[in-house]
Design an enzyme around this catalytic site. Sequence first.
Site, mmCIF file in Angstrom:
data_model
loop_
_atom_site.group_PDB
_atom_site.id
_atom_site.type_symbol
_atom_site.label_atom_id
_atom_site.label_comp_id
_atom_site.label_asym_id
_atom_site.label_seq_id
_atom_site.Cartn_x
_atom_site.Cartn_y
_atom_site.Cartn_z
ATOM 1 N N ASP A 1 61.237 6.599 -44.831
ATOM 2 C CA ASP A 1 60.697 7.588 -43.910
ATOM 3 C C ASP A 1 61.323 7.283 -42.546
ATOM 4 O OD1 ASP A 1 59.338 9.595 -42.639
ATOM 5 O OD2 ASP A 1 57.367 9.081 -43.422
ATOM 6 N N TYR A 2 61.166 8.208 -41.607
ATOM 7 C CA TYR A 2 61.905 8.115 -40.349
ATOM 8 C C TYR A 2 61.402 6.981 -39.459
ATOM 9 C CZ TYR A 2 64.716 12.084 -41.466
ATOM 10 O OH TYR A 2 65.639 12.883 -42.054
#
Length: 809
Positions: free
Chosen positions: A236-237
Amino acid sequence: MAETEINQKAEEILGQMTLKEKVEMCSGLGMCFTQDMPRFGLPRLLTVDGPHGIRIQEGSKDNLGITKGVPATAFPTLSALACSFDKGLLEEIGAALGEEAYEYGVSVVLGPGINIKRSPLCGRNFEYFSEDPVLAGHLAAAYIDGVQKKGIGTSLKHFAFNNKEHFRQLSESVVDDRAAREIYLPAFEYAVKHSQPYEVMAAYNLYKGEFASESKTLLTDILREEWGFEGIVMSDYGACDDRAKGLLAGQDIEFPPVGSESIYDGLKKGVITVEHVEAAARRNLRMILKCLGSLRPGYRYDREAHHGLAARACAASAVLLKNDGVLPLRREGAIAVVGEFAEKAKIQGGGSSAVNPTRVVSLLDALNEDGISCVYAPGYRSGEDVVDSQLIDEAVSAAKNADTVILCAGLITIYESESVDRKHMGLTASHLALINRVAEVNDNIVLVLFAGAPVELPFEPKTRAILDVCLGGQGVGTAIRDILFGRVNPSGKLAETFPLKLEDTPSYHYFPGGSRAVYYAESVFVGYRYYDSAGVDVQYPFGHGLSYTSFRYSGIAVNGSGYDYTVTCQIENTGDCDGAEIVQLYVKNAASSFFRPEKELRGFEKIFLRKGERKTVAFRLAERDFAFYDNYKKRWTVEKGEYEILLAASSRDIRLKHALYLDGEETHCPLRKSLIYYNLRGNGFSPEDFRALLGHNPPPPEREPGHPFDLNSSLGEMSVSAFGRWLLRFAKKIVTRNIPEEGADAIARHMDQIIGETPIRGMVQMSNGILSFDMARGVTLILNKKRCRGALKIIKNLPRAVIGAWKTL
Ligand code: BGC
C-alpha cells in the site's frame, strides 16, 4: 500472449537485465506507474484506484483523493453493491470498469477492497463488502473476474487485518489464529484461489509484530504457498517500513518508490541475494507482459450505458429496511422532499476511492425528469454538520402541508472517509435535528438513508418507511425514484448488521484501539455471528431486506454423503408483483467442543421470480463449510456431531431447517470453558479472556512513554518540541495546498488528524522524491536533542531535496 510465451519472454528479458534494472523493476515509478524499460520494449503501465470507479488524477497526484480525477463513472460503492448479493452484477460492473480502464490507458485497477467490517465505525467500511467473509469473498471474486476477463488487472486489498483507519500505518492488529483464519482471511483466500487477481496489496498495519507488507507469514507462507497466489504483491502507499525486509517476505513492488537503497544495502550485506531480486523482478515482468496485450489506445466506452448500469446497480442494491405499507408511493398527493442530499446526492465516501463522476442524477433531477411534482426544502447544508434553524424551519413548513415527506439524510463525507474512523454511530447531527422536527408535524415520513455504514436510528418508530441506498453512485436519484414509486421492486439485503446502538457492537470496548495496537478481543464473534450467538437485539439483522412481494420457502432436501452435500429448496413468489429474493444458507454446529458462532453463512443465491412463479434453488456444501480452524492442530477440522442446515431470508428469519450428523473428528479444546467465548455475556470480552485465547501477552496498545523518536514516531508526537511543531505546521501546509475550496475547513481538520497519525518516514515516502530517509533521520536526531548531528544530516541532504523539488515543479 499465452502464458508460456509470457514466461519465456520474461526469462529472456531477465537474462539481459543489469542488476540495477532488476532492482528498478521492484519499484513503482512515481505514484502510479510501473517502470518503463524502452530497451526491452516495456512501456510504463498505469495502475490507479478503484474500487467503484476509475480515479486518474491529472497534475498534482495524491493518494487521499484531495485533487479531482478525470471524469469516470461512479458506480455504487462496494458496501452498496454487496447488498445486491448478486455475483452477476458484480461481474458486470467489473467488466464496465475494465472498459473504462481501456479508455484511460489503465492496466491495473486498485481494488476490490475486501476487509471485514469489524466495527461500523471504520472510516473505510464503505469501500468494503461485508461483515461476512463468504459474502465478501464471492462478490470480490466476481468483480475480479469481470475486470480481468477484459485483460485488465485488479489489486485485491488490503492484505490483511486492516479493519480500522486510526493510526493505520503504525498499529498492530492483534488477532487470535482462529479469528484470523475463520473471519479475516477467508475472503482473501476465496478470491485468490477462485479468481487469481493480478495483484494483492499489502496493508499498512502490523500483524504478529511485523508490518503486513513485510510479513513472510502473510505474503509467502499463506498467500503464495498455502493459497497458490501467482500474481504480484504490491505495498500500500507508504506501507513499507523496510523495503529489503519486504522483498525477502515476498513484496514484489513498492509504491511510491523509495526503498531501492535499502535493497542495495541488503545486497551489499548479503542479507538479500540476486535470486531474491530476480524472483520479484520476474513476477513483475510477467505481470507487465500480461497487461501489455490489453492496451487499447483510442477506445471509448459508452458513457450512457455505464451511467445506466450505475443506476440499475443502485436499484438492485438498495435495501428497503422498513415499510408499513406506505410504499410504493402514488404519484398523486402533495409530496415534500426534504434534505439537501435530495439535491446534492451523497454518492460515495472520501479518500483515494473518490471518483469524479461523469454526471450525477439526484432525486430531485429524477422526479423532475418524470414530471413528479414536489416541494423541496434543503433543511441542512450537505457539506458541513451545522444545525441551521432557519433551514429546518423552512423544511418543517414544507412538510406540514404535504401528504408524504421524502426525507433524505445520512452521513456527510468527513464522517465517511479514508484515514479517519467515525467517533460515534449517530447520523449527522443536523440531519438528526431535521428528522426530529419534521416528525413533529408529519406522520408520513419516508426516510432515504445515504450512508456507507450502519447508523443508529432512534427515530425509526417515527418513520413509515426507510430505504437505505447506502452510497449509491451517480445514478442514485433514478434508483430511489423507481423504488419509491414502485417501478422497481427492491431486492437488496443488508451485508452488515444494523445494531441498535454502538454500545451493542462486539468490538465496542476495543475499537479503534491505541496508536500501537488494537485487540480483536471478540475473536470470531463479528457481526451477526456475535449478535445471534449472544442473543443481542438489533435494529435490522444481517441479510434483512423487504420486497413489495412475498416469497414462500418449501421442500428442503439435503443429499450427499461424507462432507459433500447438495441442498435444494423451492422458492415461490406468492405476492402481487415480480421480484427477486436472496436466499441464504447458514450452517449451525449444534454441539461443538470449541466455541463457535451460532450459525455461519455458507452460501447465498439471488433469484428473480415472476408473480406466482416457483423455482428450485440449489447449493453445494463441501468439507470447509462444516469446518472450524483448530489453532492447536493448525488446520481446518470437521468435528463429529450434529449440524443443522438453515435456509433463511435473513440471519434472524430462518425458513427451513435440516439436521445432519457428520462423522468427523473427536476434538478437544484445551481452553477453560469458563472463558466468555463459551458463554457470551454481552460484549464484555476481558483482556484476561483474550490473553488466554491468544496464548501470550499482547503488545501494549500505546507506545511506551519516553521512547526516543525514530522513523516510526508519528508526526503528531513531534509536537512536544517547538521544532517539531514548526515541522508539523509545514507538513500540513504542503499536504493541504491543493484542497478544493468547497468544504475546505472540514477537509483541513480531517487532514490535521491524518497527518498527526502518519509516521515520520511517511513524509519521505509521500514527498515525491524530495525528501530522503537521511533527512528524516536528521529530524529524529534533533527531536532526540542531538541537534548539531541532526542539523548536519539535514543540511548534507538539502541539495538533493532542492533538486527533487525543482524536478517536481
Ligand atoms: C490506500 C489504497 C489506495 C492507495 C492509492 C492508499 O492510501 O490505502 O487503498 O489504493 O492509497 O491511492
